[in-house]
Design a protein around this motif. Structure first.
Motif, PDB file in Angstrom:
ATOM      1  N   PRO A  28      44.084  36.009  47.093  1.00 28.53           N
ATOM      2  CA  PRO A  28      45.582  35.470  47.131  1.00 28.53           C
ATOM      3  C   PRO A  28      45.968  35.855  45.057  1.00 28.53           C
ATOM      4  CG  PRO A  28      44.540  33.489  46.683  1.00 28.53           C
ATOM      5  CD  PRO A  28      44.282  34.440  47.073  1.00 28.53           C
ATOM      6  N   ASN A  29      46.338  37.510  45.003  1.00 29.41           N
ATOM      7  CA  ASN A  29      46.409  38.068  43.613  1.00 29.41           C
ATOM      8  C   ASN A  29      47.659  39.187  43.856  1.00 29.41           C
ATOM      9  OD1 ASN A  29      44.816  40.460  42.999  1.00 29.41           O
ATOM     10  ND2 ASN A  29      43.430  38.869  43.565  1.00 29.41           N
ATOM     11  N   CYS A  30      47.980  40.237  42.734  1.00 32.71           N
ATOM     12  CA  CYS A  30      48.430  41.219  42.856  1.00 32.71           C
ATOM     13  C   CYS A  30      47.594  41.933  43.389  1.00 32.71           C
ATOM     14  CB  CYS A  30      49.026  41.806  41.278  1.00 32.71           C
ATOM     15  SG  CYS A  30      50.520  40.358  40.470  1.00 32.71           S
ATOM     16  N   ALA A  35      50.803  42.821  49.337  1.00 29.03           N
ATOM     17  CA  ALA A  35      50.922  44.182  49.999  1.00 29.03           C
ATOM     18  C   ALA A  35      51.788  44.935  49.204  1.00 29.03           C
ATOM     19  CB  ALA A  35      51.423  43.369  51.580  1.00 29.03           C
ATOM     20  N   ARG A  36      52.658  43.884  48.558  1.00 22.98           N
ATOM     21  CA  ARG A  36      53.742  44.186  47.576  1.00 22.98           C
ATOM     22  C   ARG A  36      53.358  44.508  46.246  1.00 22.98           C
ATOM     23  NH1 ARG A  36      55.386  38.478  49.836  1.00 22.98           N
ATOM     24  NH2 ARG A  36      56.531  38.692  51.586  1.00 22.98           N
ATOM     25  N   TYR A  37      52.567  44.602  45.519  1.00 26.70           N
ATOM     26  CA  TYR A  37      52.053  45.160  44.397  1.00 26.70           C
ATOM     27  C   TYR A  37      52.862  46.210  44.247  1.00 26.70           C
ATOM     28  CZ  TYR A  37      49.480  46.212  40.538  1.00 26.70           C
ATOM     29  OH  TYR A  37      48.418  46.603  38.987  1.00 26.70           O
ATOM     30  N   PRO A  96      47.325  43.337  38.521  1.00 24.41           N
ATOM     31  CA  PRO A  96      45.521  42.845  39.093  1.00 24.41           C
ATOM     32  C   PRO A  96      45.674  41.435  38.884  1.00 24.41           C
ATOM     33  CG  PRO A  96      45.604  45.048  38.566  1.00 24.41           C
ATOM     34  CD  PRO A  96      46.693  44.376  37.206  1.00 24.41           C
ATOM     35  N   ASN A  97      44.799  40.610  38.787  1.00 21.52           N
ATOM     36  CA  ASN A  97      43.740  39.267  39.213  1.00 21.52           C
ATOM     37  C   ASN A  97      45.115  37.999  38.681  1.00 21.52           C
ATOM     38  OD1 ASN A  97      41.969  40.339  39.803  1.00 21.52           O
ATOM     39  ND2 ASN A  97      41.858  40.807  37.272  1.00 21.52           N
ATOM     40  N   MET A  98      46.615  38.318  38.769  1.00 17.66           N
ATOM     41  CA  MET A  98      47.741  37.808  38.266  1.00 17.66           C
ATOM     42  C   MET A  98      48.088  36.598  39.856  1.00 17.66           C
ATOM     43  SD  MET A  98      51.216  38.668  37.100  1.00 17.66           S
ATOM     44  CE  MET A  98      53.082  37.389  37.181  1.00 17.66           C
TER      45      MET A  98
END
Length: 82
Positions: A47-49, A53-55, A68-70
């Motif tokens: 679960p990260n940016c 699906a919303r990124y 990414p990775n946040m």
């Protein structure tokens, strides 16, 4: 009638990379289910940016901070289906 959750070929360890069932020797899709179903030992949980699906979309809760990775409490898996 039985209701099955996640009991589809896409979650089965008998599915090969070319979408063929190792047990029945037929091409299948994620809409198929069967009684020979064997759940994969581990499903991807990242679960990260970068896997959200919303990124980089209008539904992102934190568009100014997302990277990414946040990690974020509004994470939605890329393969989510309703």
């Amino acid at each position: 009638m039985s209701i099955r959750i996640g009991n589809s070929c896409v979650n089965c360890e008998n599915l090969t990379t070319d979408e063929v069932c190792k047990v029945h020797a037929v091409k299948v899709s994620d809409n198929y289910t069967c009684d020979s179903f064997e759940m994969k030992a581990a499903l991807k949980n990242d679960p990260n940016c970068g896997t959200c699906a919303r990124y980089e979309s209008t539904s992102c809760a934190n568009p100014q901070k997302a990277a990414p990775n946040m990690l974020c409490a509004h994470w939605a898996p890329q393969n989510a289906q309703a």
